[in-house]
Scaffold this motif. Sequence first.
Motif, short mmCIF file in Angstrom:
data_model
loop_
_atom_site.label_atom_id
_atom_site.label_comp_id
_atom_site.label_asym_id
_atom_site.label_seq_id
_atom_site.Cartn_x
_atom_site.Cartn_y
_atom_site.Cartn_z
N TYR A 17 7.29 -12.64 1.14
CA TYR A 17 6.49 -13.01 -0.01
C TYR A 17 5.75 -14.32 0.16
O TYR A 17 4.95 -14.67 -0.66
CB TYR A 17 7.36 -13.05 -1.27
N ILE A 21 1.96 -9.94 2.31
CA ILE A 21 2.51 -9.19 1.19
C ILE A 21 2.36 -7.72 1.53
O ILE A 21 1.29 -7.28 1.93
CB ILE A 21 1.77 -9.56 -0.11
N GLU A 24 2.17 -1.87 -0.41
CA GLU A 24 2.57 -1.25 -1.68
C GLU A 24 2.56 -2.28 -2.82
O GLU A 24 2.10 -2.00 -3.92
CB GLU A 24 3.97 -0.64 -1.55
N GLU A 25 3.02 -3.47 -2.52
CA GLU A 25 3.06 -4.52 -3.53
C GLU A 25 1.64 -4.98 -3.90
O GLU A 25 1.34 -5.22 -5.07
CB GLU A 25 3.88 -5.70 -3.01
N ARG A 26 0.76 -5.06 -2.91
CA ARG A 26 -0.62 -5.42 -3.18
C ARG A 26 -1.30 -4.36 -4.04
O ARG A 26 -2.08 -4.68 -4.95
CB ARG A 26 -1.40 -5.63 -1.88
N TRP A 28 0.19 -2.28 -6.22
CA TRP A 28 0.71 -2.38 -7.58
C TRP A 28 0.11 -3.58 -8.31
O TRP A 28 -0.18 -3.51 -9.50
CB TRP A 28 2.23 -2.47 -7.58
N LYS A 63 7.98 -3.28 -12.72
CA LYS A 63 8.04 -3.83 -11.36
C LYS A 63 8.46 -5.30 -11.27
O LYS A 63 8.60 -5.82 -10.16
CB LYS A 63 6.67 -3.68 -10.67
N THR A 66 11.58 -6.10 -8.99
CA THR A 66 11.63 -5.62 -7.61
C THR A 66 10.50 -6.13 -6.72
O THR A 66 10.64 -6.12 -5.50
CB THR A 66 11.62 -4.07 -7.57
N MET A 67 9.41 -6.58 -7.32
CA MET A 67 8.25 -7.02 -6.53
C MET A 67 7.72 -8.34 -7.08
O MET A 67 6.99 -8.35 -8.08
CB MET A 67 7.15 -5.95 -6.56
N VAL A 70 3.88 -8.63 -7.62
CA VAL A 70 3.45 -7.82 -8.76
C VAL A 70 3.86 -8.51 -10.06
O VAL A 70 3.10 -8.54 -11.02
CB VAL A 70 4.03 -6.39 -8.68
#
Length: 144
Positions: A17, A21, A24-26, A28, A63, A66-67, A70
């Motif tokens: 982080y 990044i 998938e996180e980007r 979201w 989210k 977990t992220m 996000v």
Amino acid sequence: MSVPPESVVPPPPSEPYGGDIPAEERTWAMMAHLSALLGALVTVTFGHGWACFIGPLVIWLVKKDTMPFVNDQAKEALNFNITVAIATLVLLILSIVTFGIGLIIAIPMWVIIWIAWLVLTVVAGMKANEGVRYRYPFALRLIK
């Protein structure tokens, strides 16, 4: 001249982080910003346009634990869209209280707010997709 394979040092592992990044996180995070467009579009078809904060709110609630990226970007989108909804509501109240005379101020302001909201939301979505922690130039920080 070629470099022998044993002298090539692999890059250090990226921090999850602090550095790169995950895609998938980007994605979201981008959707947290762009979901405001969908929320506004859906509610405008029913005669309202105030629900631009529902998409970022849902993504943040789902989210946030977990992220971290996000979590940060969804809060930013949520704060910005709540700010826009408050400004729109204040202009509506001004128009009602002044028996329509306030529309002289409200209508041009709504146009300016709408254009700024649209442009800033798209820019924020693009920056989030690049992995950049975007900050809107004006937003009340209500959700921390």
